[in-house]
Structure formats: C-alpha cells, structure tokens
Design a protein around this motif. Structure first.
Motif, PDB file in Angstrom:
ATOM      1  N   VAL A 347      70.546  98.541 -27.190  1.00 25.55           N
ATOM      2  CA  VAL A 347      70.366  99.817 -27.087  1.00 25.55           C
ATOM      3  C   VAL A 347      70.051 100.261 -28.310  1.00 25.55           C
ATOM      4  CG1 VAL A 347      71.480 101.953 -26.301  1.00 25.55           C
ATOM      5  CG2 VAL A 347      71.642  99.994 -24.829  1.00 25.55           C
ATOM      6  N   ASP A 348      70.702  99.970 -29.394  1.00 27.81           N
ATOM      7  CA  ASP A 348      70.857 100.571 -30.697  1.00 27.81           C
ATOM      8  C   ASP A 348      69.382 100.120 -31.221  1.00 27.81           C
ATOM      9  OD1 ASP A 348      71.648 101.645 -33.190  1.00 27.81           O
ATOM     10  OD2 ASP A 348      71.942  99.987 -34.163  1.00 27.81           O
ATOM     11  N   LEU A 349      68.971  98.826 -31.094  1.00 24.44           N
ATOM     12  CA  LEU A 349      67.775  98.041 -31.442  1.00 24.44           C
ATOM     13  C   LEU A 349      66.486  98.998 -30.947  1.00 24.44           C
ATOM     14  CD1 LEU A 349      65.773  95.736 -32.451  1.00 24.44           C
ATOM     15  CD2 LEU A 349      66.342  94.409 -30.328  1.00 24.44           C
ATOM     16  N   PHE A 350      66.586  99.298 -29.558  1.00 22.52           N
ATOM     17  CA  PHE A 350      65.448  99.846 -28.987  1.00 22.52           C
ATOM     18  C   PHE A 350      65.429 101.304 -29.330  1.00 22.52           C
ATOM     19  CE2 PHE A 350      66.250  96.848 -25.113  1.00 22.52           C
ATOM     20  CZ  PHE A 350      65.270  96.166 -25.713  1.00 22.52           C
ATOM     21  N   SER A 351      66.562 102.049 -29.694  1.00 22.86           N
ATOM     22  CA  SER A 351      66.584 103.355 -29.911  1.00 22.86           C
ATOM     23  C   SER A 351      66.191 103.737 -31.281  1.00 22.86           C
ATOM     24  CB  SER A 351      68.084 104.019 -29.693  1.00 22.86           C
ATOM     25  OG  SER A 351      68.596 103.932 -28.439  1.00 22.86           O
ATOM     26  N   ARG A 352      66.543 102.922 -32.233  1.00 24.71           N
ATOM     27  CA  ARG A 352      66.178 103.139 -33.539  1.00 24.71           C
ATOM     28  C   ARG A 352      64.688 102.689 -33.646  1.00 24.71           C
ATOM     29  NH1 ARG A 352      69.955 102.549 -37.648  1.00 24.71           N
ATOM     30  NH2 ARG A 352      72.070 102.086 -36.843  1.00 24.71           N
ATOM     31  N   ALA A 353      64.013 102.003 -32.732  1.00 23.67           N
ATOM     32  CA  ALA A 353      62.696 101.525 -32.794  1.00 23.67           C
ATOM     33  C   ALA A 353      61.785 102.615 -32.240  1.00 23.67           C
ATOM     34  CB  ALA A 353      62.183 100.260 -32.310  1.00 23.67           C
ATOM     35  N   GLY A 354      62.383 103.692 -31.509  1.00 24.49           N
ATOM     36  CA  GLY A 354      61.808 104.535 -30.725  1.00 24.49           C
ATOM     37  C   GLY A 354      61.378 104.198 -29.467  1.00 24.49           C
ATOM     38  N   LEU A 355      61.884 103.289 -28.836  1.00 28.37           N
ATOM     39  CA  LEU A 355      61.501 102.853 -27.499  1.00 28.37           C
ATOM     40  C   LEU A 355      62.926 103.447 -26.733  1.00 28.37           C
ATOM     41  CD1 LEU A 355      60.696  99.129 -28.126  1.00 28.37           C
ATOM     42  CD2 LEU A 355      59.226 100.963 -28.000  1.00 28.37           C
ATOM     43  N   LEU A 356      62.767 104.744 -26.628  1.00 24.74           N
ATOM     44  CA  LEU A 356      63.820 105.385 -25.979  1.00 24.74           C
ATOM     45  C   LEU A 356      63.779 105.451 -24.532  1.00 24.74           C
ATOM     46  CD1 LEU A 356      63.693 108.815 -27.948  1.00 24.74           C
ATOM     47  CD2 LEU A 356      65.396 106.801 -28.000  1.00 24.74           C
ATOM     48  N   GLN A 357      62.563 105.258 -23.864  1.00 21.65           N
ATOM     49  CA  GLN A 357      62.580 105.119 -22.476  1.00 21.65           C
ATOM     50  C   GLN A 357      63.075 103.824 -21.915  1.00 21.65           C
ATOM     51  OE1 GLN A 357      61.438 107.612 -20.509  1.00 21.65           O
ATOM     52  NE2 GLN A 357      62.204 106.282 -18.859  1.00 21.65           N
ATOM     53  N   GLU A 358      62.729 102.626 -22.867  1.00 23.74           N
ATOM     54  CA  GLU A 358      62.975 101.176 -22.668  1.00 23.74           C
ATOM     55  C   GLU A 358      64.511 101.117 -22.707  1.00 23.74           C
ATOM     56  OE1 GLU A 358      62.164  96.693 -24.017  1.00 23.74           O
ATOM     57  OE2 GLU A 358      60.701  98.325 -24.645  1.00 23.74           O
ATOM     58  N   ALA A 359      65.107 101.772 -23.856  1.00 26.17           N
ATOM     59  CA  ALA A 359      66.641 102.034 -24.092  1.00 26.17           C
ATOM     60  C   ALA A 359      67.312 102.513 -22.889  1.00 26.17           C
ATOM     61  CB  ALA A 359      66.859 102.676 -25.304  1.00 26.17           C
ATOM     62  N   HIS A 360      66.605 103.603 -22.133  1.00 26.56           N
ATOM     63  CA  HIS A 360      67.519 104.253 -21.306  1.00 26.56           C
ATOM     64  C   HIS A 360      67.318 103.486 -19.896  1.00 26.56           C
ATOM     65  CE1 HIS A 360      67.851 107.358 -17.945  1.00 26.56           C
ATOM     66  NE2 HIS A 360      68.671 107.857 -18.860  1.00 26.56           N
ATOM     67  N   GLU A 361      66.107 102.555 -19.714  1.00 31.11           N
ATOM     68  CA  GLU A 361      66.181 101.760 -18.518  1.00 31.11           C
ATOM     69  C   GLU A 361      66.978 100.539 -18.909  1.00 31.11           C
ATOM     70  OE1 GLU A 361      64.523 100.918 -14.915  1.00 31.11           O
ATOM     71  OE2 GLU A 361      64.418 102.672 -15.977  1.00 31.11           O
ATOM     72  N   PHE A 362      67.362 100.218 -19.955  1.00 30.31           N
ATOM     73  CA  PHE A 362      68.206  99.225 -20.496  1.00 30.31           C
ATOM     74  C   PHE A 362      69.691  99.488 -19.933  1.00 30.31           C
ATOM     75  CE2 PHE A 362      70.986  96.557 -23.116  1.00 30.31           C
ATOM     76  CZ  PHE A 362      70.320  95.089 -22.928  1.00 30.31           C
ATOM     77  N   ILE A 363      69.902 100.699 -20.285  1.00 34.51           N
ATOM     78  CA  ILE A 363      71.426 101.206 -20.033  1.00 34.51           C
ATOM     79  C   ILE A 363      71.493 101.230 -18.439  1.00 34.51           C
ATOM     80  CG2 ILE A 363      72.808 103.147 -20.130  1.00 34.51           C
ATOM     81  CD1 ILE A 363      71.652 103.762 -22.746  1.00 34.51           C
ATOM     82  N   ARG A 364      70.712 101.736 -17.944  1.00 33.70           N
ATOM     83  CA  ARG A 364      70.671 101.977 -16.563  1.00 33.70           C
ATOM     84  C   ARG A 364      70.988 100.968 -15.707  1.00 33.70           C
ATOM     85  NH1 ARG A 364      67.639 102.557 -11.874  1.00 33.70           N
ATOM     86  NH2 ARG A 364      65.846 101.475 -12.896  1.00 33.70           N
ATOM     87  N   LYS A 365      70.367  99.677 -16.260  1.00 32.58           N
ATOM     88  CA  LYS A 365      70.389  98.448 -15.452  1.00 32.58           C
ATOM     89  C   LYS A 365      71.506  97.457 -16.072  1.00 32.58           C
ATOM     90  CE  LYS A 365      65.526  98.014 -14.325  1.00 32.58           C
ATOM     91  NZ  LYS A 365      64.172  97.314 -14.470  1.00 32.58           N
ATOM     92  N   MET A 366      72.468  97.988 -17.018  1.00 31.26           N
ATOM     93  CA  MET A 366      73.637  97.088 -17.235  1.00 31.26           C
ATOM     94  C   MET A 366      74.470  96.920 -16.247  1.00 31.26           C
ATOM     95  SD  MET A 366      74.375  99.038 -20.989  1.00 31.26           S
ATOM     96  CE  MET A 366      76.071  98.411 -20.852  1.00 31.26           C
ATOM     97  N   PRO A 367      74.879  95.519 -16.230  1.00 22.88           N
ATOM     98  CA  PRO A 367      75.675  94.938 -15.215  1.00 22.88           C
ATOM     99  C   PRO A 367      77.206  95.417 -15.382  1.00 22.88           C
ATOM    100  CG  PRO A 367      75.467  93.393 -16.706  1.00 22.88           C
ATOM    101  CD  PRO A 367      74.316  94.448 -16.976  1.00 22.88           C
TER     102      PRO A 367
END
Length: 575
Positions: A347-367
């Motif tokens: 999440v930190d990797l995506f967020s720092r890079a500005g991929l906020l939508q991907e980071a949010h989707e990643f969080i939503r799909k976390m098991p």
C-alpha cells in the motif's frame, strides 16, 4: 508448644510406641513416613511436631520448606518461625526456598505475597530473597511491586550485586519503563554480557518514541558493545554479529554494519535479512536487491522478514514493478503467506507512487483486515499527491482503528490547509481538542561527548540558543548564495510569508544540526534523530548545508535514514 504436647495422646493412632522398635511393620513405617513428609495443614504439622518432641527426634527430620508452605498464609506463621529456631539453617534460607518454588511455579503472585509476610514478621531479606521476588514480578510484569523490591535492594546495599541489577533492568524494560532501565544501566559500575543483551534486546522492541531513545542509547554505547564482544571472543558468534549489524544500522552507521557482515565466516538468513533491511532504510535500494540476488545464488532460503526489507526498498525508491514481482513471488515461489506488514509495504509503494486508486483497490481486496498502519500509509500518499477525497476515505477508517493517533489528524489537517480549505482545517483541529488528542511537537536529538541534546521546534531554551541562531544566520547567507529559497508552503498556517520563514528556520532538525556543527570537529559526520517526518524545506536545506560545510549529515526520521552528502541525499528525493 503446649498445644503440641496436648496432641501427644492422640498420636498413638499414627505413631504407636511399637513403631519405634526395630521390628516395626512396613505398613506402619510407611504411615509414619507419609505423615512426616506430606502433612497438608498446620494441624497435621502439629501432630508431627508432637511426635518429634515425644521421641526426642531431631528437627532436621522435618521437610522445612513444606513447613513454610503450610504455614505461610495462615495464622500459624509464627508457629513455623518457632520450629525454624530449632534448626541450624538461618530462617531466611528456608523462606527463600519457598519463594523460589512460588516464583518459578504457576502462582508467582504468591511469592510477592509471601515477601510481604516476611516483612510483616520481621524476617530480614537477603539478595536471594530479592532475586526470587523480582523474578515473580518479571513473570507478572508487575512494575509497582518491582519498584518496591528495588528499593529494598538499595536499602540492603546490594547495588553491586550484578545478578540483581540485571534482573531489575530486565523488569523495567519489559514493563515499558525503558528510561528507568537506561538510567540504572548507566549508573552500573560493572556490566556483563547479560546486561548488554537485556538492554539491546529490549530496545529493539520499540515504537516510534522508544526508537528515538534506542537510537540515543546505541549511539552512546555502540563502540563499547562492539569492543566488549571482540574482547569476549564473540567475533565468530553469528548471533552476536547479527546483533551488531542490527545495532549499527539503527545507529545510522551503515558502513560499520557492512564491515561486520563482510567479515562473518557464517551467515544465516537473519544476517542477510538484517543487511537487506539496513540498505533499504538508508536509501540503497538497488544494493539491497543485488544482495538478495547474491543470497539466492548461494542457496539461502528467504523468509517473511527478508521480503519486508525488499518491499520496503521498493517502496522507498519507487520501484513499482519490482515490488509487484517480489510480492507475487512470496507465495508462488517460496510458499510464504503475506502478513499485514507485507500488505502495508505494498500500500505504501502504490500510495507514494501516486497510484492511489490501485492502492485503495488493493486494500479493499486484502484477505486480512487492514490495520491503522495500512490506512496510515494510504493517507500519507494522499497528502503527497494532494488527494482530499481519498484522504477523507482513509480518515474514516483511521478514526475507528486508532482514534488517539495525533499524526493522522495532523496529516488530514495539512491536506485541507494545502487546499486552502481553512474551515475544514479548523474542524479537524476542533475534533482533536474534543477527543483530547494533542499534536506531538517536532523534536530532534543529537549526542555529543555522551550527552544528549534535544531540540523542539522553535526552541529558545537551550543554553547556546543565541549562538545557534547567530550561526544559522551566517549559514543562511551562504545557502541563499547557492540558490536556497525557503519553501514556506510546508508551513500550513494562515500567516504572513516572513512569519512562515521564521517558523521554518526554527525547525528542530535545523537547530540540532547547527548545534552539532558548532560543537564537533570538522569533517566528522553528524547524526540526528527526529521523531517526525523531515519536511521538504529541511530536506532541501540539509542537502545544501552538507555541501557548504563538507560534512556527512545522517538524519533518522520516523520512517527512514537520510544521508546528506555533497549536496545529495541517499533517498534520491523520494521519501
């Protein structure tokens, strides 16, 4: 005693005179032995005592520790003391045996209760008494009673007892009183391997604030620790070498950690993982990945900690594709199930890079359920990329998961301030007041000649405050000649530009740096510990200053190390 004698007549059922003849039956002998060794209450003890008196047997036949146990928490305590007067052992030795069993058993609280019984009945404690009770306190993490026993050790003049001092340090550190442990450690006239191991191990288990204390402690003692390990013949001990690597990395001494790693005759996965994480924390992501490749080539199997270091390296250098690859390979190639720390790094990797939508989707799909650290990393990315809507989504979760963490409120307030949404900024600050949450002030520390000097933002209280400000003004002139322009956008307050500049110039890391320049020899590195993230203006200023004064400046903020040298930073301006 009279009561015991009155019981003699009733003992014939248990101890017939026939039993004392040489031809006593095995059954009767067994009965006698059973009662002698297994009495379960003061009444049965008194039966045995009466028989001893009648047969003129020595008191040494009694199991004295059992006497103590059956009388310890009853009105018969004094009765046990009367029995102990008839044996050669000092009374405290017998009670110590009871304390030892209680402290090491399933009910250590009873050891503490017995200690107070001993004090009530004027049994004078010794070093063993204190050690057993301290062990019970340690097992229970009972700091208040531990402090009381510590007070007794001082009254008894046992400050030179190394075992006791080590136990007290261990107790304080384990209970979170790390400052008390550190103070006691520094007062000790003698230390052994156990002392050092306790302090290092306990300091490793820390949060952001205690990491700052850990940094100070290790900076002060790191050379002594290393010299002690060499003198003691531990250079070939892989566990000691791993600890040294970890210590040097936490002190910002990456080269020293690298030297220890390179001379190790044997390396475990702990050695490799520590070095990979250290390189990542210091901004050497590419070297961390190369080290991982070398590790794989020689057949060392990675573990979950190894991948935390790799993902951390990718996150702090913007290596998005490499991060994705490592995360996928954990389960696919190595059978390692990602934990919350691995998800947080992604999440930190995506967020720092500005991929906020991907980071949010990643969080939503976390098991697994995301925690405050995961949403906090997302919020940090929202601040960097000025995304108010996403930040508001993050704060909804953070207010449920970690409502007393001031950092999250401050980040959201700053996001609103950068967007000039002053009413929302005021609303967040009111929410903080209503929740009783206070903003943590920026604080930086620097250790010079074994003395820790701490500075807070806007500090005017230091004895050398005037000289520090004068030196800063001279340094500022040189910085402006090299193109420095104060970045007042980081001062998120509604005030005039010249006032914002004054606030910038009093940031705690700038004050600590100038103090270090004034009080250390030229060319020597300066190491600073800060409790918050380094702001953009301080980052730019420290790069320039490293070139002007020709010094290496290492700053450990709440996330990573920044090594400023020759006008550049090891983070590559990506933090």
């Amino acid at each position: 005693m009279v009561h015991c004698l009155s019981l003699v007549s009733s003992l014939t059922l248990h101890f017939s005179p026939k039993l004392e003849r040489s031809h006593q039956s095995p059954t009767a002998d067994a009965s006698r032995t059973n009662l002698l060794c297994n009495f379960k209450c003061p009444f049965e003890l008194k039966q045995v005592h009466a028989h001893i008196i009648k047969t003129d047997s020595p008191y040494s036949v009694l199991p004295l520790t059992r006497v103590g146990f059956v009388c310890a928490f009853t009105p018969s305590f004094v009765y046990a003391q009367q029995i102990f007067e008839h044996v050669d052992k000092p009374e405290v030795v017998i009670w110590n045996s009871c304390l030892k069993e209680l402290a090491q058993g399933n009910s250590p609280i009873d050891a503490i209760l017995l200690f107070y019984q001993l004090r009530q009945y004027n049994v004078y404690p010794d070093a063993f008494t204190c050690s057993f009770v301290l062990k019970a306190c340690l097992h229970l993490l009972d700091l208040p009673h531990g402090r009381i026993v510590h007070g007794f050790t001082e009254k008894l003049g046992l400050q030179s007892n190394l075992f006791l001092q080590n136990t007290i340090i261990h107790l304080y550190a384990s209970c979170g009183a790390i400052n008390d442990a550190r103070l006691l450690f520094e007062k000790m006239s003698q230390r052994d391997t156990v002392t050092w191991n306790i302090m290092i191990t306990q300091l490793v288990l820390s949060n952001v604030e205690s990491r700052r204390r850990q940094f100070i402690f290790l900076r002060r003692w790191k050379r002594r620790i290393h010299e002690y390990s060499n003198r003691s013949g531990f250079r070939r001990n892989v566990c000691i070498c791993n600890t040294l690597i970890d210590m040097y990395i936490k002190c910002g001494c990456l080269e020293a950690a690298r030297r220890v790693f390179e001379v190790m005759e044997e390396r475990t996965i702990v050695s490799w993982s520590a070095m990979i994480q250290g390189l990542a924390m210091h901004g050497h992501a590419e070297e961390a990945l190369r080290l991982f490749s070398k590790m794989m080539q020689i057949g060392v199997k990675p573990n979950g900690v190894t991948f935390i270091g790799l993902l951390y390296a990718c996150s702090h250098m913007g290596l998005i594709n490499e991060g994705r690859m490592f995360f996928s390979s954990m389960t696919r190639d190595h059978g390692i199930i990602p934990q919350i720390e691995h998800y947080g790094c992604m999440v930190d990797l995506f967020s720092r890079a500005g991929l906020l939508q991907e980071a949010h989707e990643f969080i939503r799909k976390m098991p697994i359920k995301p925690n405050g650290v995961v949403w906090g990393a997302f919020l940090g990315g929202c601040r960097v990329h000025k995304n108010v809507e996403m930040a508001e989504e993050a704060i909804k979760h953070l207010l449920e998961l970690d409502p007393l963490n001031d950092g999250y409120y401050v980040v959201l307030s700053n996001i609103y301030a950068e967007a000039k949404r002053w009413e929302d900024t005021a609303r967040v600050r009111k929410l903080m007041r209503d929740q009783g949450v206070k903003k943590t002030p920026g604080c930086s520390s620097i250790t010079i000649d074994g003395v820790v000097h701490e500075f807070v933002a806007g500090d005017e209280t230091h004895p050398q405050a005037e000289e520090i400000h004068q030196r800063w003004e001279k340094l500022l002139e040189e910085m402006k000649l090299k193109g420095y322009v104060p970045n007042t956008s980081v001062v998120l307050l509604d005030m005039e530009e010249n006032e914002k500049e004054k606030v910038l110039y009093r940031h705690s890391e700038k004050l600590a740096l100038v103090f270090g320049l004034m009080n250390t020899p030229t060319k020597t590195p300066i190491r600073i510990m800060k409790n918050l993230r380094v702001c953009e203006d301080c980052h730019a200023a420290l790069k320039l200053i490293s070139e002007i004064v020709d010094r290496e400046i290492i700053v450990r903020d709440r996330n990573r190390f920044h090594c400023f040298k020759d006008g550049c930073c090891s983070c590559g301006d990506y933090w």
